[in-house]
Design a protein around this motif. Structure first.
Motif, PDB file in Angstrom:
ATOM      1  N   VAL A 423       0.863  -1.185   0.000  1.00 52.52           N
ATOM      2  CA  VAL A 423       0.000   0.000   0.000  1.00 52.52           C
ATOM      3  C   VAL A 423       0.898   1.232   0.000  1.00 52.52           C
ATOM      4  O   VAL A 423       1.781   1.365   0.854  1.00 52.52           O
ATOM      5  CB  VAL A 423      -0.937   0.011   1.225  1.00 52.52           C
ATOM      6  CG1 VAL A 423      -1.829   1.259   1.188  1.00 52.52           C
ATOM      7  CG2 VAL A 423      -1.780  -1.262   1.265  1.00 52.52           C
ATOM      8  N   VAL A 424       0.686   2.096  -0.968  1.00 50.66           N
ATOM      9  CA  VAL A 424       1.528   3.281  -1.130  1.00 50.66           C
ATOM     10  C   VAL A 424       0.626   4.501  -1.276  1.00 50.66           C
ATOM     11  O   VAL A 424      -0.428   4.440  -1.924  1.00 50.66           O
ATOM     12  CB  VAL A 424       2.436   3.161  -2.374  1.00 50.66           C
ATOM     13  CG1 VAL A 424       3.308   4.405  -2.539  1.00 50.66           C
ATOM     14  CG2 VAL A 424       3.307   1.908  -2.279  1.00 50.66           C
ATOM     15  N   GLY A 425       1.049   5.601  -0.668  1.00 51.85           N
ATOM     16  CA  GLY A 425       0.340   6.869  -0.843  1.00 51.85           C
ATOM     17  C   GLY A 425       1.308   7.958  -1.253  1.00 51.85           C
ATOM     18  O   GLY A 425       2.486   7.953  -0.858  1.00 51.85           O
ATOM     19  N   THR A 426       0.832   8.893  -2.071  1.00 52.02           N
ATOM     20  CA  THR A 426       1.668  10.011  -2.507  1.00 52.02           C
ATOM     21  C   THR A 426       0.790  11.223  -2.773  1.00 52.02           C
ATOM     22  O   THR A 426      -0.370  11.095  -3.179  1.00 52.02           O
ATOM     23  CB  THR A 426       2.458   9.651  -3.778  1.00 52.02           C
ATOM     24  OG1 THR A 426       3.208  10.799  -4.211  1.00 52.02           O
ATOM     25  CG2 THR A 426       1.533   9.229  -4.918  1.00 52.02           C
ATOM     26  N   TYR A 427       1.335  12.413  -2.523  1.00 55.02           N
ATOM     27  CA  TYR A 427       0.651  13.647  -2.905  1.00 55.02           C
ATOM     28  C   TYR A 427       0.995  14.076  -4.328  1.00 55.02           C
ATOM     29  O   TYR A 427       0.515  15.103  -4.811  1.00 55.02           O
ATOM     30  CB  TYR A 427       1.027  14.777  -1.937  1.00 55.02           C
ATOM     31  CG  TYR A 427       0.207  14.791  -0.662  1.00 55.02           C
ATOM     32  CD1 TYR A 427      -1.166  15.000  -0.716  1.00 55.02           C
ATOM     33  CD2 TYR A 427       0.801  14.601   0.576  1.00 55.02           C
ATOM     34  CE1 TYR A 427      -1.933  15.028   0.440  1.00 55.02           C
ATOM     35  CE2 TYR A 427       0.045  14.625   1.744  1.00 55.02           C
ATOM     36  CZ  TYR A 427      -1.318  14.837   1.669  1.00 55.02           C
ATOM     37  OH  TYR A 427      -2.081  14.862   2.819  1.00 55.02           O
ATOM     38  N   LEU A 428       1.827  13.293  -5.007  1.00 54.98           N
ATOM     39  CA  LEU A 428       2.339  13.708  -6.310  1.00 54.98           C
ATOM     40  C   LEU A 428       1.371  13.355  -7.429  1.00 54.98           C
ATOM     41  O   LEU A 428       1.156  12.176  -7.735  1.00 54.98           O
ATOM     42  CB  LEU A 428       3.691  13.046  -6.565  1.00 54.98           C
ATOM     43  CG  LEU A 428       4.433  13.538  -7.808  1.00 54.98           C
ATOM     44  CD1 LEU A 428       4.849  14.993  -7.643  1.00 54.98           C
ATOM     45  CD2 LEU A 428       5.645  12.668  -8.088  1.00 54.98           C
ATOM     46  N   HIS A 429       0.813  14.370  -8.071  1.00 57.02           N
ATOM     47  CA  HIS A 429       0.032  14.170  -9.293  1.00 57.02           C
ATOM     48  C   HIS A 429       0.998  14.022 -10.471  1.00 57.02           C
ATOM     49  O   HIS A 429       2.003  14.718 -10.551  1.00 57.02           O
ATOM     50  CB  HIS A 429      -0.897  15.355  -9.541  1.00 57.02           C
ATOM     51  CG  HIS A 429      -1.963  15.505  -8.511  1.00 57.02           C
ATOM     52  ND1 HIS A 429      -3.017  14.635  -8.393  1.00 57.02           N
ATOM     53  CD2 HIS A 429      -2.120  16.422  -7.516  1.00 57.02           C
ATOM     54  CE1 HIS A 429      -3.799  15.014  -7.395  1.00 57.02           C
ATOM     55  NE2 HIS A 429      -3.275  16.094  -6.851  1.00 57.02           N
ATOM     56  N   GLY A 430       0.661  13.101 -11.387  1.00 52.58           N
ATOM     57  CA  GLY A 430       1.553  12.818 -12.501  1.00 52.58           C
ATOM     58  C   GLY A 430       2.539  11.712 -12.188  1.00 52.58           C
ATOM     59  O   GLY A 430       3.548  11.551 -12.879  1.00 52.58           O
ATOM     60  N   VAL A 431       2.223  10.923 -11.155  1.00 57.72           N
ATOM     61  CA  VAL A 431       3.176   9.916 -10.671  1.00 57.72           C
ATOM     62  C   VAL A 431       3.426   8.809 -11.695  1.00 57.72           C
ATOM     63  O   VAL A 431       4.442   8.113 -11.627  1.00 57.72           O
ATOM     64  CB  VAL A 431       2.676   9.340  -9.326  1.00 57.72           C
ATOM     65  CG1 VAL A 431       1.456   8.449  -9.534  1.00 57.72           C
ATOM     66  CG2 VAL A 431       3.769   8.619  -8.587  1.00 57.72           C
ATOM     67  N   PHE A 432       2.527   8.641 -12.684  1.00 59.69           N
ATOM     68  CA  PHE A 432       2.723   7.629 -13.732  1.00 59.69           C
ATOM     69  C   PHE A 432       3.299   8.212 -15.023  1.00 59.69           C
ATOM     70  O   PHE A 432       3.569   7.459 -15.969  1.00 59.69           O
ATOM     71  CB  PHE A 432       1.393   6.952 -14.088  1.00 59.69           C
ATOM     72  CG  PHE A 432       0.760   6.191 -12.963  1.00 59.69           C
ATOM     73  CD1 PHE A 432       1.371   5.075 -12.424  1.00 59.69           C
ATOM     74  CD2 PHE A 432      -0.465   6.587 -12.443  1.00 59.69           C
ATOM     75  CE1 PHE A 432       0.777   4.364 -11.387  1.00 59.69           C
ATOM     76  CE2 PHE A 432      -1.068   5.887 -11.412  1.00 59.69           C
ATOM     77  CZ  PHE A 432      -0.442   4.774 -10.880  1.00 59.69           C
ATOM     78  N   ASP A 433       3.472   9.530 -15.097  1.00 61.62           N
ATOM     79  CA  ASP A 433       3.761  10.151 -16.387  1.00 61.62           C
ATOM     80  C   ASP A 433       5.172   9.875 -16.896  1.00 61.62           C
ATOM     81  O   ASP A 433       5.387   9.749 -18.105  1.00 61.62           O
ATOM     82  CB  ASP A 433       3.527  11.661 -16.320  1.00 61.62           C
ATOM     83  CG  ASP A 433       2.047  12.012 -16.390  1.00 61.62           C
ATOM     84  OD1 ASP A 433       1.223  11.078 -16.418  1.00 61.62           O
ATOM     85  OD2 ASP A 433       1.722  13.215 -16.393  1.00 61.62           O
ATOM     86  N   HIS A 434       6.157   9.833 -16.014  1.00 55.42           N
ATOM     87  CA  HIS A 434       7.523   9.588 -16.476  1.00 55.42           C
ATOM     88  C   HIS A 434       7.652   8.115 -16.873  1.00 55.42           C
ATOM     89  O   HIS A 434       7.214   7.229 -16.138  1.00 55.42           O
ATOM     90  CB  HIS A 434       8.523   9.921 -15.368  1.00 55.42           C
ATOM     91  CG  HIS A 434       9.920  10.084 -15.872  1.00 55.42           C
ATOM     92  ND1 HIS A 434      10.683   9.018 -16.300  1.00 55.42           N
ATOM     93  CD2 HIS A 434      10.695  11.190 -16.026  1.00 55.42           C
ATOM     94  CE1 HIS A 434      11.860   9.455 -16.695  1.00 55.42           C
ATOM     95  NE2 HIS A 434      11.898  10.769 -16.538  1.00 55.42           N
ATOM     96  N   PRO A 435       8.225   7.814 -18.033  1.00 56.45           N
ATOM     97  CA  PRO A 435       8.309   6.416 -18.483  1.00 56.45           C
ATOM     98  C   PRO A 435       8.970   5.484 -17.473  1.00 56.45           C
ATOM     99  O   PRO A 435       8.535   4.345 -17.293  1.00 56.45           O
ATOM    100  CB  PRO A 435       9.129   6.513 -19.777  1.00 56.45           C
ATOM    101  CG  PRO A 435       8.916   7.908 -20.268  1.00 56.45           C
ATOM    102  CD  PRO A 435       8.768   8.756 -19.042  1.00 56.45           C
ATOM    103  N   GLU A 436      10.017   5.950 -16.784  1.00 55.78           N
ATOM    104  CA  GLU A 436      10.682   5.108 -15.789  1.00 55.78           C
ATOM    105  C   GLU A 436       9.750   4.788 -14.636  1.00 55.78           C
ATOM    106  O   GLU A 436       9.687   3.644 -14.159  1.00 55.78           O
ATOM    107  CB  GLU A 436      11.936   5.803 -15.249  1.00 55.78           C
ATOM    108  CG  GLU A 436      13.103   5.880 -16.209  1.00 55.78           C
ATOM    109  CD  GLU A 436      14.317   6.518 -15.545  1.00 55.78           C
ATOM    110  OE1 GLU A 436      14.430   6.475 -14.305  1.00 55.78           O
ATOM    111  OE2 GLU A 436      15.158   7.063 -16.281  1.00 55.78           O
ATOM    112  N   ALA A 437       9.035   5.807 -14.161  1.00 50.65           N
ATOM    113  CA  ALA A 437       8.122   5.597 -13.039  1.00 50.65           C
ATOM    114  C   ALA A 437       6.981   4.669 -13.433  1.00 50.65           C
ATOM    115  O   ALA A 437       6.586   3.788 -12.654  1.00 50.65           O
ATOM    116  CB  ALA A 437       7.576   6.946 -12.557  1.00 50.65           C
ATOM    117  N   LEU A 438       6.445   4.838 -14.631  1.00 53.99           N
ATOM    118  CA  LEU A 438       5.357   3.975 -15.083  1.00 53.99           C
ATOM    119  C   LEU A 438       5.802   2.517 -15.115  1.00 53.99           C
ATOM    120  O   LEU A 438       5.097   1.624 -14.632  1.00 53.99           O
ATOM    121  CB  LEU A 438       4.881   4.417 -16.469  1.00 53.99           C
ATOM    122  CG  LEU A 438       3.801   3.540 -17.112  1.00 53.99           C
ATOM    123  CD1 LEU A 438       2.526   3.526 -16.284  1.00 53.99           C
ATOM    124  CD2 LEU A 438       3.510   4.017 -18.535  1.00 53.99           C
ATOM    125  N   ALA A 439       6.985   2.278 -15.670  1.00 51.28           N
ATOM    126  CA  ALA A 439       7.490   0.907 -15.745  1.00 51.28           C
ATOM    127  C   ALA A 439       7.655   0.314 -14.346  1.00 51.28           C
ATOM    128  O   ALA A 439       7.362  -0.870 -14.119  1.00 51.28           O
ATOM    129  CB  ALA A 439       8.815   0.883 -16.500  1.00 51.28           C
TER     130      ALA A 439
END
Length: 488
Positions: A423-439
């Motif tokens: 279970v993970v929480g973040t205040y960061l919007h766009g957390v999937f946008d960077h290709p590295e982060a999405l992968a």
């Protein structure tokens, strides 16, 4: 410098105003014109953080990208973020001034208009062209008094108007003629022409109607824009029109659609991934089996938490975790995953506290000062690059915060994880946008060797595609005259 100004108004909401403005901004930018987008008043729960530390509608950030400029609060001086069916948080020049109901805001409109005109003046002094987006329809006669969003603004600054209608909805000629009929004489005079949006089929079948429209109104049709499938642009507010299931997907993601869902554009990269099936579930729907649950942002966290419980989805999420599933909460979604959400000052509704789902050992207190920041950093696990922005009133504390989701480039931790990392929480919007982060996120949810996807590059390609559509389907010579481009 005194910019040429063109305002794009629509016969209805979702007629395509935001897209046409983005298209014109990219078209002008490609011609070397210094252009800025502008929306006097926006009502939306999808927003973005600006370089000057404020908040504007997401659509204006997209339009700024089209124009090749950084988002600025002057691009959207008045933003309304609904927090109930009758009220909204009012944001002026990027910062909240309070919560108002419709009657209270109507009384406040003169102050809002002053803010609109101040931003307008700065933009026309800085840029060569300003492309303005209206809101809703200019023909809402009950909203004419003190209007700042459509013809009230156009009359105040004396700018021409392009009227857009969506033919995909049907009744396009009635929309255009009826809208003109409900305008005043001076307002009709400033309409320089029409654009018909989202046309499918053979344009020859439309020709007789276009000829009748021009003869009946005395206004030219400047273009018939085709229905463009597969555009990758962040939505102003509504959930995507096109959401087809992928039968061959290898990862299943469920997103509860909260009543005050905000910044659902966070899910764009997941929606677009060829190996991922994203299911948005609404009221009355059973919670389907999945690999990952994403709890999105919320403008009214405690109210949306109560609504989620009323659907029985709290038990479904807890069961999902017990059986080894993963959950990611973004902004308000992270607050819902914690032990408690406190709102002692009534920031988002009646004062009080609500028990969260208890999946993260943290509690959140809503505070009057909104935190707005652009963020770059790296995920704690996987060391993947990540970038985005924070927009929240909540301050979260607790043991789970000692296990951050990422480290910001300024050295500070951000977000929280459970002991087992599921279970993970973040205040960061766009957390999937960077290709590295999405992968990384896809791999954590069980999708190994996934296809690469760069949503930011796809958005850029879509903006260029829009500009190409202007060249192919609009009266470019008329646009050149309207923007004073000469031989450009």
């Amino acid at each position: 410098m005194s910019a040429k100004v063109l305002m794009v108004q629509g016969c209805t909401s979702d007629a395509g105003k935001s897209t046409v403005v983005a298209a014109l901004c990219r078209w002008l930018h490609r011609r070397g014109v210094a252009v800025a987008p502008f929306k006097p008043q926006n009502m939306a729960l999808n927003s973005a953080v600006t370089v000057d530390g404020g908040e504007i509608g997401r659509a204006q950030a997209v339009q700024a990208q089209a124009a090749g400029v950084a988002p600025h609060t002057d691009f959207n001086p008045v933003l309304l973020k609904p927090n109930s069916d009758t009220g909204a948080q009012v944001i002026v020049h990027g910062h909240p001034v309070g919560n108002m109901d419709a009657v209270g805001y109507h009384a406040y409109k003169q102050v809002a208009m002053d803010a609109v005109l101040a931003s307008h003046a700065r933009l026309v002094d800085t840029y060569e062209a300003v492309v303005v987006e209206g809101a809703g329809s200019p023909a809402e006669i009950n909203l004419r008094d003190r209007d700042i969003a459509n013809m009230g603004y156009a009359e105040a600054v004396d700018c021409p108007v392009l009227l857009v209608a969506d033919i995909d909805r049907g009744g396009v000629f009635a929309h255009l003629v009826g809208t003109l009929a409900l305008l005043s004489e001076s307002e009709r005079a400033r309409v320089v022409g029409f654009a018909i949006n989202r046309f499918r089929g053979d344009p020859a079948l439309l020709q007789s109607g276009l000829e009748w429209l021009e003869q009946h109104t005395g206004k030219p049709v400047l273009g018939v824009l085709p229905y463009l499938h597969g555009l990758v642009l962040e939505a102003e507010d509504a959930l995507p029109r096109e959401s087809e299931p992928r039968s061959g997907a290898r990862l299943r993601v469920v997103v509860p659609v909260l009543p005050r869902i905000s910044n659902h554009t966070d899910l764009d990269a997941l929606r677009l991934h060829p190996d991922v099936a994203v299911t948005f579930i609404g009221p009355g729907h059973a919670f389907p089996p999945c690999d990952l649950v994403v709890l999105p942002g919320s403008k009214s966290t405690r109210a949306d938490l109560a609504w989620l419980r009323a659907q029985g989805w709290d038990e479904a999420i807890l069961r999902h975790v017990r059986y080894g599933g993963r959950v990611l909460g973004i902004c308000g979604g992270m607050q819902i995953l914690g032990r408690t959400v406190h709102d002692p000052e009534g920031i988002e509704g009646p004062p009080g506290s609500s028990d969260g789902l208890g999946l993260l050992d943290l509690e959140t207190t809503l505070a009057p000062t909104k935190q707005l920041r652009l963020v770059t950093g790296r995920l704690v696990s996987g060391d993947a690059a990540v970038s985005g922005y924070e927009i929240h009133c909540g301050v979260s504390v607790g043991p789970a915060m000692a296990r951050p989701a990422l480290w910001r480039d300024d050295g500070l931790p951000e977000g929280a994880r459970s002991d087992d990392g599921r279970v993970v929480g973040t205040y960061l919007h766009g957390v999937f946008d960077h290709p590295e982060a999405l992968a990384y996120w896809l791999g954590e949810a069980g999708l190994t060797a996934s296809a690469p996807l760069d949503v930011m590059a796809l958005r850029e390609a879509s903006l260029d595609r829009l500009a190409d559509t202007i060249d192919a389907h609009m009266d470019v010579s008329m646009l050149v005259r309207l923007f004073g481009l000469g031989s450009c």
